[in-house]
Design a protein around this motif. Structure first.
Motif, PDB file in Angstrom:
ATOM      1  N   LYS A 273      45.182  36.569  34.919  1.00 40.67           N
ATOM      2  CA  LYS A 273      44.403  36.075  35.891  1.00 40.67           C
ATOM      3  C   LYS A 273      42.728  35.914  35.086  1.00 40.67           C
ATOM      4  O   LYS A 273      42.221  36.073  34.209  1.00 40.67           O
ATOM      5  N   LYS A 274      42.365  34.217  36.101  1.00 44.23           N
ATOM      6  CA  LYS A 274      40.966  33.893  35.159  1.00 44.23           C
ATOM      7  C   LYS A 274      39.785  34.611  35.799  1.00 44.23           C
ATOM      8  O   LYS A 274      39.788  35.447  36.699  1.00 44.23           O
ATOM      9  N   PRO A 275      38.585  35.334  34.772  1.00 38.73           N
ATOM     10  CA  PRO A 275      37.961  35.619  35.373  1.00 38.73           C
ATOM     11  C   PRO A 275      37.203  35.107  36.252  1.00 38.73           C
ATOM     12  O   PRO A 275      37.019  34.139  36.352  1.00 38.73           O
ATOM     13  N   ASP A 276      36.614  35.618  37.730  1.00 45.49           N
ATOM     14  CA  ASP A 276      35.930  35.449  38.941  1.00 45.49           C
ATOM     15  C   ASP A 276      35.176  34.798  38.316  1.00 45.49           C
ATOM     16  O   ASP A 276      34.083  35.135  37.719  1.00 45.49           O
ATOM     17  N   VAL A 277      34.477  33.685  38.863  1.00 45.93           N
ATOM     18  CA  VAL A 277      32.937  32.716  38.448  1.00 45.93           C
ATOM     19  C   VAL A 277      31.888  33.229  39.360  1.00 45.93           C
ATOM     20  O   VAL A 277      31.910  33.183  41.003  1.00 45.93           O
ATOM     21  N   THR A 278      30.560  33.876  39.097  1.00 47.11           N
ATOM     22  CA  THR A 278      29.635  33.864  39.939  1.00 47.11           C
ATOM     23  C   THR A 278      28.504  32.479  40.752  1.00 47.11           C
ATOM     24  O   THR A 278      29.056  31.728  39.827  1.00 47.11           O
ATOM     25  N   ALA A 279      28.211  33.093  41.414  1.00 49.81           N
ATOM     26  CA  ALA A 279      27.504  31.909  42.083  1.00 49.81           C
ATOM     27  C   ALA A 279      26.931  31.317  41.435  1.00 49.81           C
ATOM     28  O   ALA A 279      26.414  30.020  41.236  1.00 49.81           O
ATOM     29  N   ASP A 280      26.092  32.628  40.922  1.00 57.03           N
ATOM     30  CA  ASP A 280      25.078  31.763  39.805  1.00 57.03           C
ATOM     31  C   ASP A 280      25.640  30.986  38.408  1.00 57.03           C
ATOM     32  O   ASP A 280      25.273  30.034  38.086  1.00 57.03           O
ATOM     33  N   GLU A 281      26.386  31.542  38.513  1.00 55.84           N
ATOM     34  CA  GLU A 281      27.372  30.697  36.783  1.00 55.84           C
ATOM     35  C   GLU A 281      27.547  28.729  37.223  1.00 55.84           C
ATOM     36  O   GLU A 281      27.865  28.056  36.464  1.00 55.84           O
ATOM     37  N   VAL A 282      27.601  29.098  38.828  1.00 57.16           N
ATOM     38  CA  VAL A 282      28.724  27.643  39.073  1.00 57.16           C
ATOM     39  C   VAL A 282      26.637  26.742  39.430  1.00 57.16           C
ATOM     40  O   VAL A 282      27.432  25.762  39.154  1.00 57.16           O
TER      41      VAL A 282
END
Ligand SMILES: Cc1ncc(COP(=O)(O)O)c(C=O)c1O
Length: 338
Positions: A272-281
């Protein structure tokens, strides 16, 4: 055995059925196939496309259960006049055809140098018939069977026990069994290895990407098993050894499964790809707004190098007052050069 216009009945994971359906068209027979609900829709569609009737039976029932695809096929053959149940599990013609064709083909194509033969087993026809021929030519050839985890062959081979507790659902199609077919001849097999679904699926995709061979699930399983066995027997191998791993079918039958990322991820077969946080986006977006530009004094050679380096095809030219004064594009450069 049957008269013209008669009915061929068979329990099949799909591939034997496809061959039979084609032969039936040529000979003027009707086909009824029973299969299980774990087989890919593509295989069932191929059988129906070739004019066969297909009855989909539940996978997770005992072979003796009247709903199993073995029982339904047998019952149909008793009820339908002028019909025959070919029973690829126990019909000796299955292993015999591999003795007459697959074995000689491998012997000739390896110029009689084959030292190891590795194959998955379902009915056992492929591995047993091929092994019988190869061992008659050279008894030192090692034959290694590969079994999916969830099937009975691996334990039966190593411990001589038919253990019902070994039977559990698995996803690799066409291989492994919850019965011991008569076509499975353990006496001419030298070793058996066991492979998890995840390794089989991942190896299937890897062969497609790295070798350009668009193969099916049981092929990936066979190669994963071969790699495991060869790794464990490294010290006994020599550079002259020729190992043949049999790939029985094509990837087109698994487009909705092994070659579909979502299916792979849903079944835990893809990391599973690690979830991306809104901050990272947000940070990523910010970074993307940093425009890569050239200044009017830059050498063209340096600009081309930067464009190649960053993988971009055009660049604005911005002067010291932050004004856009032009642009450099790949096509513009080419037009100048030609
Ligand atoms: C995709 C696939 N792989 C492997 C096998 C196993 O071959 P065998 O039944 O000869 O053991 C089959 C058998 O139908 C198959 O369909």
């Amino acid at each position: 055995l049957i008269e013209p216009g008669g009915t061929i009945i068979e329990g099949t994971s799909g591939n034997t059925g496809a061959g039979l359906a084609i032969a039936a068209i040529a000979k003027g027979y009707r086909c009824i196939f029973t299969t299980t609900d774990k087989q890919s829709q593509e295989k069932i569609d191929v059988l129906r496309g070739l004019g066969a009737e297909v009855l989909v039976c539940p996978t997770n029932v005992e072979p003796e259960d009247p709903r199993s695809y073995y029982s339904v096929a047998r019952r149909l053959s008793e009820e339908i006049p002028n019909s025959i149940y070919l029973n690829q599990y126990d019909n000796p013609s299955n292993a015999q055809v591999h003795y007459e064709t697959t074995g000689p083909e491998l012997w000739e194509q390896t110029e009689e140098q084959i030292t190891h033969f590795v194959a998955g087993a379902g009915t056992g026809g492929t591995i047993s018939g091929t092994a019988r021929y190869l061992k008659e030519q050279n008894e030192d050839i090692d034959v290694i069977g590969v079994d999916p985890n969830g099937s009975v062959f691996y334990k039966y081979f190593h411990e001589g026990v038919f253990d019902e507790d070994e039977i559990h659902p698995y996803f690799t199609e066409g291989v492994g069994e919850d019965i011991i077919p008569e076509n499975m001849d353990f006496d001419i097999i030298d070793d058996f290895v066991q492979v998890e679904d995840k390794s089989a699926m991942q190896m299937t995709r890897r062969i497609a990407r790295e070798e350009g061979l668009f193969i099916g699930q049981s092929c990936g399983m066979a190669l994963a098993g071969a790699a495991q066995w060869l790794d464990d027997h490294r010290s006994e191998l020599s550079p002259e050894d020729i190992v043949v791993v049999l790939f029985p079918d094509s990837g087109f039958r698994y487009l909705s499964k092994t070659y579909n990322d979502e299916w792979m991820r849903n079944h835990g077969f893809l990391e599973k790809k690690p979830d991306v946080t809104a901050d990272e986006v947000v940070n990523l977006r910010r970074k993307q707004t940093d425009v890569i530009s050239a200044s009017p004094d830059d050498e063209l050679g340096d600009v081309i190098e930067e464009m190649t380096d960053k993988g971009i095809s055009q660049m604005p030219v911005i002067d010291d007052d932050h004004e856009v004064v032009g642009s450099v594009t790949e096509t513009g450069i080419l037009n100048h050069l030609i």
